[in-house]
Write a protein that holds these residues in place. Structure first.
Motif, PDB file in Angstrom:
ATOM      1  N   SER A  22       0.834  -1.206   0.000  1.00  0.00           N
ATOM      2  CA  SER A  22       0.000   0.000   0.000  1.00  0.00           C
ATOM      3  C   SER A  22       0.869   1.257   0.000  1.00  0.00           C
ATOM      4  CB  SER A  22      -0.892  -0.010   1.246  1.00  0.00           C
ATOM      5  OG  SER A  22      -1.646   1.171   1.283  1.00  0.00           O
ATOM      6  N   GLY A  23       0.533   2.216  -0.863  1.00  0.00           N
ATOM      7  CA  GLY A  23       1.301   3.456  -0.926  1.00  0.00           C
ATOM      8  C   GLY A  23       2.482   3.369  -1.895  1.00  0.00           C
ATOM      9  N   ARG A  24       2.814   2.144  -2.340  1.00  0.00           N
ATOM     10  CA  ARG A  24       3.957   1.968  -3.247  1.00  0.00           C
ATOM     11  C   ARG A  24       3.539   1.596  -4.656  1.00  0.00           C
ATOM     12  NH1 ARG A  24       8.885  -0.620  -1.035  1.00  0.00           N
ATOM     13  NH2 ARG A  24       9.353   0.648   0.764  1.00  0.00           N
ATOM     14  N   ILE A  25       2.252   1.316  -4.863  1.00  0.00           N
ATOM     15  CA  ILE A  25       1.775   0.908  -6.187  1.00  0.00           C
ATOM     16  C   ILE A  25       0.562   1.762  -6.556  1.00  0.00           C
ATOM     17  CG2 ILE A  25       2.625  -1.426  -5.827  1.00  0.00           C
ATOM     18  CD1 ILE A  25      -0.217  -2.364  -5.337  1.00  0.00           C
ATOM     19  N   ASP A  26       0.163   1.716  -7.838  1.00  0.00           N
ATOM     20  CA  ASP A  26      -0.899   2.612  -8.295  1.00  0.00           C
ATOM     21  C   ASP A  26      -2.289   2.016  -8.158  1.00  0.00           C
ATOM     22  OD1 ASP A  26       0.800   4.838  -9.254  1.00  0.00           O
ATOM     23  OD2 ASP A  26       1.646   3.228 -10.467  1.00  0.00           O
ATOM     24  N   ALA A  27      -2.405   0.697  -8.254  1.00  0.00           N
ATOM     25  CA  ALA A  27      -3.722   0.072  -8.157  1.00  0.00           C
ATOM     26  C   ALA A  27      -3.582  -1.417  -7.904  1.00  0.00           C
ATOM     27  CB  ALA A  27      -4.502   0.280  -9.461  1.00  0.00           C
ATOM     28  N   VAL A  28      -4.637  -2.008  -7.368  1.00  0.00           N
ATOM     29  CA  VAL A  28      -4.739  -3.465  -7.316  1.00  0.00           C
ATOM     30  C   VAL A  28      -6.140  -3.833  -7.792  1.00  0.00           C
ATOM     31  CG1 VAL A  28      -5.287  -3.418  -4.832  1.00  0.00           C
ATOM     32  CG2 VAL A  28      -4.605  -5.569  -5.893  1.00  0.00           C
ATOM     33  N   ILE A  29      -6.223  -4.831  -8.655  1.00  0.00           N
ATOM     34  CA  ILE A  29      -7.518  -5.351  -9.103  1.00  0.00           C
ATOM     35  C   ILE A  29      -7.891  -6.473  -8.141  1.00  0.00           C
ATOM     36  CG2 ILE A  29      -8.810  -6.376 -11.018  1.00  0.00           C
ATOM     37  CD1 ILE A  29      -7.483  -4.021 -12.131  1.00  0.00           C
ATOM     38  N   ASP A  30      -9.026  -6.347  -7.480  1.00  0.00           N
ATOM     39  CA  ASP A  30      -9.456  -7.356  -6.512  1.00  0.00           C
ATOM     40  C   ASP A  30     -10.271  -8.429  -7.227  1.00  0.00           C
ATOM     41  OD1 ASP A  30     -10.360  -8.877  -4.439  1.00  0.00           O
ATOM     42  OD2 ASP A  30     -11.101  -7.196  -3.236  1.00  0.00           O
ATOM     43  N   GLY A  31      -9.665  -9.590  -7.395  1.00  0.00           N
ATOM     44  CA  GLY A  31     -10.366 -10.704  -8.045  1.00  0.00           C
ATOM     45  C   GLY A  31     -10.627 -11.841  -7.072  1.00  0.00           C
ATOM     46  N   GLY A  32     -10.584 -11.540  -5.768  1.00  0.00           N
ATOM     47  CA  GLY A  32     -10.813 -12.598  -4.781  1.00  0.00           C
ATOM     48  C   GLY A  32      -9.578 -13.477  -4.639  1.00  0.00           C
ATOM     49  N   PRO A  33      -9.709 -14.579  -3.890  1.00  0.00           N
ATOM     50  CA  PRO A  33      -8.557 -15.447  -3.625  1.00  0.00           C
ATOM     51  C   PRO A  33      -8.077 -16.181  -4.883  1.00  0.00           C
ATOM     52  CG  PRO A  33     -10.557 -16.363  -2.649  1.00  0.00           C
ATOM     53  CD  PRO A  33     -10.927 -15.010  -3.192  1.00  0.00           C
ATOM     54  N   CYS A  34      -6.771 -16.460  -4.945  1.00  0.00           N
ATOM     55  CA  CYS A  34      -6.199 -17.176  -6.091  1.00  0.00           C
ATOM     56  C   CYS A  34      -6.481 -18.676  -5.949  1.00  0.00           C
ATOM     57  CB  CYS A  34      -4.693 -16.970  -6.155  1.00  0.00           C
ATOM     58  SG  CYS A  34      -4.244 -15.240  -6.334  1.00  0.00           S
ATOM     59  N   PRO A  35      -7.011 -19.324  -6.988  1.00  0.00           N
ATOM     60  CA  PRO A  35      -7.391 -20.734  -6.848  1.00  0.00           C
ATOM     61  C   PRO A  35      -6.224 -21.691  -6.613  1.00  0.00           C
ATOM     62  CG  PRO A  35      -7.763 -19.965  -9.109  1.00  0.00           C
ATOM     63  CD  PRO A  35      -7.429 -18.762  -8.276  1.00  0.00           C
ATOM     64  N   ILE A  36      -5.055 -21.440  -7.176  1.00  0.00           N
ATOM     65  CA  ILE A  36      -3.939 -22.389  -6.986  1.00  0.00           C
ATOM     66  C   ILE A  36      -3.136 -22.040  -5.745  1.00  0.00           C
ATOM     67  CG2 ILE A  36      -1.792 -23.310  -7.973  1.00  0.00           C
ATOM     68  CD1 ILE A  36      -3.142 -23.240 -10.694  1.00  0.00           C
ATOM     69  N   GLY A  37      -2.737 -20.790  -5.593  1.00  0.00           N
ATOM     70  CA  GLY A  37      -2.184 -20.350  -4.315  1.00  0.00           C
ATOM     71  C   GLY A  37      -0.686 -20.515  -4.127  1.00  0.00           C
ATOM     72  N   VAL A  38       0.002 -21.241  -5.001  1.00  0.00           N
ATOM     73  CA  VAL A  38       1.469 -21.202  -5.023  1.00  0.00           C
ATOM     74  C   VAL A  38       1.887 -20.731  -6.411  1.00  0.00           C
ATOM     75  CG1 VAL A  38       1.973 -22.926  -3.264  1.00  0.00           C
ATOM     76  CG2 VAL A  38       1.639 -23.660  -5.625  1.00  0.00           C
ATOM     77  N   GLU A  39       3.120 -20.198  -6.507  1.00  0.00           N
ATOM     78  CA  GLU A  39       3.583 -19.631  -7.763  1.00  0.00           C
ATOM     79  C   GLU A  39       3.720 -20.712  -8.845  1.00  0.00           C
ATOM     80  OE1 GLU A  39       5.051 -19.473  -4.871  1.00  0.00           O
ATOM     81  OE2 GLU A  39       5.487 -17.393  -4.317  1.00  0.00           O
ATOM     82  N   SER A  40       3.953 -20.239 -10.064  1.00  0.00           N
ATOM     83  CA  SER A  40       4.081 -21.152 -11.200  1.00  0.00           C
ATOM     84  C   SER A  40       5.337 -22.027 -11.073  1.00  0.00           C
ATOM     85  CB  SER A  40       4.147 -20.351 -12.495  1.00  0.00           C
ATOM     86  OG  SER A  40       5.248 -19.475 -12.489  1.00  0.00           O
ATOM     87  N   THR A  41       5.272 -23.180 -11.698  1.00  0.00           N
ATOM     88  CA  THR A  41       6.441 -24.054 -11.865  1.00  0.00           C
ATOM     89  C   THR A  41       7.329 -23.425 -12.938  1.00  0.00           C
ATOM     90  OG1 THR A  41       5.075 -25.962 -11.360  1.00  0.00           O
ATOM     91  CG2 THR A  41       7.147 -26.390 -12.522  1.00  0.00           C
ATOM     92  N   ILE A  42       8.646 -23.341 -12.677  1.00  0.00           N
ATOM     93  CA  ILE A  42       9.541 -22.750 -13.677  1.00  0.00           C
ATOM     94  C   ILE A  42      10.448 -23.837 -14.265  1.00  0.00           C
ATOM     95  CG2 ILE A  42      11.264 -20.978 -14.179  1.00  0.00           C
ATOM     96  CD1 ILE A  42      10.307 -19.390 -11.835  1.00  0.00           C
ATOM     97  N   ILE A  43      10.431 -23.941 -15.595  1.00  0.00           N
ATOM     98  CA  ILE A  43      11.245 -24.928 -16.309  1.00  0.00           C
ATOM     99  C   ILE A  43      12.225 -24.206 -17.230  1.00  0.00           C
ATOM    100  CG2 ILE A  43      11.212 -26.876 -17.935  1.00  0.00           C
ATOM    101  CD1 ILE A  43       9.866 -27.580 -15.314  1.00  0.00           C
ATOM    102  N   GLY A  44      13.490 -24.595 -17.163  1.00  0.00           N
ATOM    103  CA  GLY A  44      14.510 -24.089 -18.076  1.00  0.00           C
ATOM    104  C   GLY A  44      14.995 -25.221 -18.973  1.00  0.00           C
ATOM    105  N   PHE A  45      15.728 -24.894 -20.028  1.00  0.00           N
ATOM    106  CA  PHE A  45      16.138 -25.910 -21.001  1.00  0.00           C
ATOM    107  C   PHE A  45      17.637 -25.902 -21.288  1.00  0.00           C
ATOM    108  CE2 PHE A  45      11.701 -24.971 -21.661  1.00  0.00           C
ATOM    109  CZ  PHE A  45      11.140 -26.230 -21.698  1.00  0.00           C
ATOM    110  N   ALA A  46      18.437 -25.436 -20.343  1.00  0.00           N
ATOM    111  CA  ALA A  46      19.876 -25.503 -20.546  1.00  0.00           C
ATOM    112  C   ALA A  46      20.274 -26.963 -20.409  1.00  0.00           C
ATOM    113  CB  ALA A  46      20.590 -24.650 -19.508  1.00  0.00           C
TER     114      ALA A  46
END
Ligand code: TXA
Ligand code: MG
Length: 294
Positions: A143-167
């Motif tokens: 709060s106070g550091r950003i311009d807006a937040v869109i309130d879409g309710g709780p996130c259904p998955i709740g943990v961040e995305s899986t990240i895959i690299g290909f090196a």
């Protein structure tokens, strides 16, 4: 607001992201400032569909297979950035690999279509703190550091995305919302673990990350009166990640319960969570929440 360079937090199916125009250096720089994020950490660019990914990156065959199986969804792929992509160098931390994701949440899809350009979005929390799964969490941290937040309710998955690299073949850079087992089944190949280097590629790999203010104790089947006990399955706790032992429900509740436990002002004790399916991402986040602070 995004087109003019503002910072707008918005819901995705994983966690809330702090969005900015990924082609605007100034806008991307203001993400790092708002989060107090060490500026060498690269960001995920979000786009509405695979065609938009193809405009930014080369998509090798294994990445294409994962894209068609899991996008839109909780998967981020680290891909070779094409010349003249227009992506700000701050997004890739000056490197030639871009982390990209096509989120599935309807609000995220609408925003990305309307913006008409890639949107850089880390999780919408101060650097090193718990990721937000509600608009209230976003406001509590930023709060106070950003311009807006869109309130879409709780996130259904709740943990961040899986990240895959290909090196050198597919690598699991971060466990997340798509279980590693599902990715291995799709590729017909075992994922290599993330390389352990002095400077981790993904700061999600830093030992102390996703940290609540309070101390966190893991594998706590029982807790003492001083502690706020988080249960799972048969272990009731003060509050449960999932009383039926449902891993999907537990992931969706994880960050909300950690925020709630943190607000109690007590040290936090968490019951053991089985290390299968989404349990891998949950345990990864819990280990980092419990790690000694640097
Ligand atoms: O679910 C998610 O992934 C959420 C939502 C908002 O999309 N975003 C998210 O972003 O978790 P963030 O910034 O909190 O975590 C992104 C991770 C970081 O650990 C970062 O270092 C890693 O992705 N990353 C970004 N670009 C990378 C790159 N080019 N190579 C390797 N890792 C990268
Ligand atoms: Mg984050």
């Amino acid at each position: 607001m995004l087109r003019r360079g503002d910072l707008v937090a918005f819901p995705t199916e994983t966690v809330y992201g702090l969005g900015a125009d990924a082609t605007n250096d100034q806008a991307v720089a203001s993400i790092f400032a708002a989060k107090d994020r060490p500026s060498l950490n690269p960001l995920i660019a979000h786009v509405p569909d695979v065609a938009a990914v193809a405009a930014l990156c080369d998509i090798p065959p294994q990445a294409a297979a994962l894209a068609s199986a899991f996008w839109p969804g909780a998967l981020t792929l680290v891909l070779p950035l094409r010349a003249n992509s227009g992506i700000s160098q701050l997004v890739t931390a000056g490197g030639n690999l871009l982390a990209v994701r096509v989120p599935d949440a309807p609000i995220a899809q609408s925003i990305l279509h309307a913006a008409g350009r890639p949107i850089a979005a880390p999780s919408a929390n101060p650097s090193g703190r718990i990721s937000p799964t509600s608009a209230e969490h976003v406001m509590a941290g930023l709060s106070g550091r950003i311009d807006a937040v869109i309130d879409g309710g709780p996130c259904p998955i709740g943990v961040e995305s899986t990240i895959i690299g290909f090196a050198d073949g597919p690598q699991l850079l971060r466990a997340g919302g798509v279980p590693a087992e599902a990715i291995e089944a799709c590729l017909g190949e075992t994922l290599a673990p993330a390389p352990t280097t002095e400077t981790p590629i993904a700061p999600g790999q830093l030992a102390s990350h996703y940290a609540p203010g309070a101390a966190v104790r893991l594998n706590a089947v029982e807790a003492d009166n001083e502690e706020f006990h988080i249960g799972f399955g048969e272990v009731e706790g003060k509050i449960s990640l999932s009383s039926t032992g449902d891993m999907v429900e537990a992931a969706a509740n994880l960050f909300r319960l950690l925020h709630q436990a943190d607000q109690s002002g007590k040290p936090i004790a968490v019951t053991p969570i089985p290390n299968r399916g989404l349990g891998r991402a949950i345990n990864d986040r819990l280990r980092r929440a419990a790690a000694p602070r640097g």
